[in-house]
Motif scaffolding. Structure first.
Motif, short mmCIF file in Angstrom:
data_model
loop_
_atom_site.label_atom_id
_atom_site.label_comp_id
_atom_site.label_asym_id
_atom_site.label_seq_id
_atom_site.Cartn_x
_atom_site.Cartn_y
_atom_site.Cartn_z
N TRP A 16 67.64 3.47 78.88
CA TRP A 16 66.81 2.45 78.24
C TRP A 16 67.65 1.22 77.86
O TRP A 16 67.21 0.08 78.07
CB TRP A 16 66.10 2.99 77.00
N LEU A 17 68.83 1.43 77.30
CA LEU A 17 69.67 0.31 76.89
C LEU A 17 70.03 -0.56 78.09
O LEU A 17 70.03 -1.80 77.99
CB LEU A 17 70.95 0.82 76.21
N ILE A 18 70.32 0.07 79.21
CA ILE A 18 70.64 -0.70 80.42
C ILE A 18 69.41 -1.48 80.88
O ILE A 18 69.50 -2.69 81.18
CB ILE A 18 71.13 0.24 81.54
N PHE A 19 68.26 -0.82 80.94
CA PHE A 19 67.02 -1.48 81.35
C PHE A 19 66.67 -2.64 80.43
O PHE A 19 66.39 -3.76 80.88
CB PHE A 19 65.88 -0.46 81.39
N ALA A 20 66.70 -2.38 79.12
CA ALA A 20 66.36 -3.42 78.15
C ALA A 20 67.34 -4.59 78.24
O ALA A 20 66.94 -5.76 78.16
CB ALA A 20 66.36 -2.84 76.74
N GLY A 21 68.62 -4.27 78.41
CA GLY A 21 69.63 -5.31 78.53
C GLY A 21 69.40 -6.20 79.73
O GLY A 21 69.52 -7.43 79.64
N ILE A 22 69.04 -5.59 80.85
CA ILE A 22 68.78 -6.37 82.07
C ILE A 22 67.55 -7.25 81.90
O ILE A 22 67.57 -8.44 82.23
CB ILE A 22 68.62 -5.43 83.29
N VAL A 23 66.47 -6.68 81.37
CA VAL A 23 65.24 -7.46 81.16
C VAL A 23 65.50 -8.60 80.18
O VAL A 23 65.11 -9.75 80.41
CB VAL A 23 64.10 -6.56 80.65
N ALA A 79 74.35 -11.82 74.03
CA ALA A 79 74.04 -10.61 73.27
C ALA A 79 73.53 -9.46 74.13
O ALA A 79 73.84 -8.29 73.85
CB ALA A 79 73.02 -10.93 72.18
N TRP A 80 72.75 -9.75 75.17
CA TRP A 80 72.16 -8.66 75.97
C TRP A 80 73.18 -7.94 76.84
O TRP A 80 72.89 -6.88 77.39
CB TRP A 80 71.02 -9.18 76.83
N LEU A 103 77.38 -0.82 63.37
CA LEU A 103 77.43 -2.23 63.76
C LEU A 103 76.45 -2.53 64.90
O LEU A 103 75.81 -3.59 64.91
CB LEU A 103 78.85 -2.62 64.18
N PHE A 104 76.35 -1.60 65.84
CA PHE A 104 75.41 -1.77 66.96
C PHE A 104 73.97 -1.84 66.43
O PHE A 104 73.18 -2.69 66.85
CB PHE A 104 75.58 -0.61 67.94
N TRP A 105 73.65 -0.95 65.48
CA TRP A 105 72.34 -0.98 64.87
C TRP A 105 72.10 -2.29 64.11
O TRP A 105 71.02 -2.88 64.19
CB TRP A 105 72.17 0.20 63.90
N LEU A 106 73.12 -2.76 63.41
CA LEU A 106 72.99 -4.01 62.67
C LEU A 106 72.66 -5.16 63.62
O LEU A 106 71.85 -6.03 63.29
CB LEU A 106 74.29 -4.31 61.91
N GLY A 107 73.27 -5.15 64.80
CA GLY A 107 72.97 -6.18 65.80
C GLY A 107 71.50 -6.17 66.18
O GLY A 107 70.86 -7.23 66.26
N PHE A 108 70.95 -4.98 66.40
CA PHE A 108 69.53 -4.89 66.76
C PHE A 108 68.63 -5.20 65.57
O PHE A 108 67.53 -5.74 65.75
CB PHE A 108 69.21 -3.53 67.35
N ALA A 109 69.08 -4.87 64.37
CA ALA A 109 68.29 -5.21 63.18
C ALA A 109 68.19 -6.73 63.04
O ALA A 109 67.11 -7.27 62.73
CB ALA A 109 68.93 -4.60 61.94
N ILE A 141 61.81 -4.87 70.46
CA ILE A 141 61.11 -3.99 69.52
C ILE A 141 61.37 -2.51 69.81
O ILE A 141 61.83 -1.78 68.93
CB ILE A 141 59.60 -4.31 69.50
N PRO A 142 61.11 -2.01 71.04
CA PRO A 142 61.42 -0.60 71.28
C PRO A 142 62.92 -0.29 71.22
O PRO A 142 63.31 0.81 70.82
CB PRO A 142 60.86 -0.34 72.68
N SER A 143 63.76 -1.26 71.58
CA SER A 143 65.20 -1.02 71.49
C SER A 143 65.63 -0.80 70.05
O SER A 143 66.50 0.04 69.78
CB SER A 143 65.97 -2.21 72.08
N PHE A 144 65.03 -1.52 69.12
CA PHE A 144 65.35 -1.31 67.71
C PHE A 144 64.98 0.11 67.29
O PHE A 144 65.76 0.78 66.61
CB PHE A 144 64.62 -2.32 66.83
#
Length: 198
Positions: A16-23, A79-80, A103-109, A141-144
């Protein structure tokens, strides 16, 4: 049970992270190119301008489109890359420390906070629906949700029960995302009367 949760390779999360990052990166790239075209020819319409309601130009040319003094999509271009790298690393078997996940979570927050503000600006101030912006919303949103539950599974907060609950909630991320999208759609309809303008 907690040992199982923390040692299992998170393949679905990684994919999912790879997919979301690409999109997200592609949406940011597309918006950046549109902004470049507008700077070269201020009279040109963006390729994502379909109507007064569905367009990118109003968003890109607004003050909201350059909150930090440069076009917002430039943030996405850099960022992506992070979720793509983290996703690939997870698939390769990498394990990260708790502080890294925090820290990774903070970035998405922060990303979610920014996106919520942009959604509000788009619906209540600019009265537009930017296609590439919406593509970004659809993955932030779903990545968060995914990252939040994953960091809890990784034990960022202490307690086996926390990890177990987070693990069980992960399968509900699609439904949570659909509910979030539905709330946005209802607000857009009430505010902009989207159906009447299609």
């Amino acid at each position: 049970m907690s040992e199982t949760v923390t040692t299992r390779r998170p393949i679905v999360t990684a994919v999912w992270l790879i997919f979301a990052g690409i999109v997200g990166w592609w949406a940011a790239f597309s918006l950046t190119m549109e902004r470049f075209h507008q700077l070269m020819d201020p009279t040109a319409a963006a390729s994502c301008d379909f109507s007064v309601l569905v367009q990118c130009s109003a968003n890109l040319q607004s003050s909201q489109g350059s909150v930090f003094g440069f076009p917002n999509p430039i943030i996405g271009l850099s960022a992506w890359i992070a979720p793509i790298v983290v996703g690939v690393a997870l698939l390769a078997g990498a394990r990260f420390a708790r502080w890294f996940w925090a820290l990774f979570w903070l970035g998405f927050a922060l990303a979610l906070t920014f996106v919520i503000w942009l959604i509000a600006q788009s619906l209540f101030v600019l009265a537009t629906l930017c296609p590439w912006c919406m593509a970004t919303w659809s993955v932030v949103i779903p990545s968060f949700f995914v990252v939040t539950l994953h960091v809890l599974r990784e034990g960022v907060l202490p307690g086996a029960r926390v990890r177990e609950v987070a693990d069980r909630l992960m399968v509900w991320v699609p439904l949570m995302s659909i509910v979030a999208f539905a709330v946005i759609a209802v607000i857009a309809q009430l505010r902009l009367d989207v159906l009447a303008q299609l």
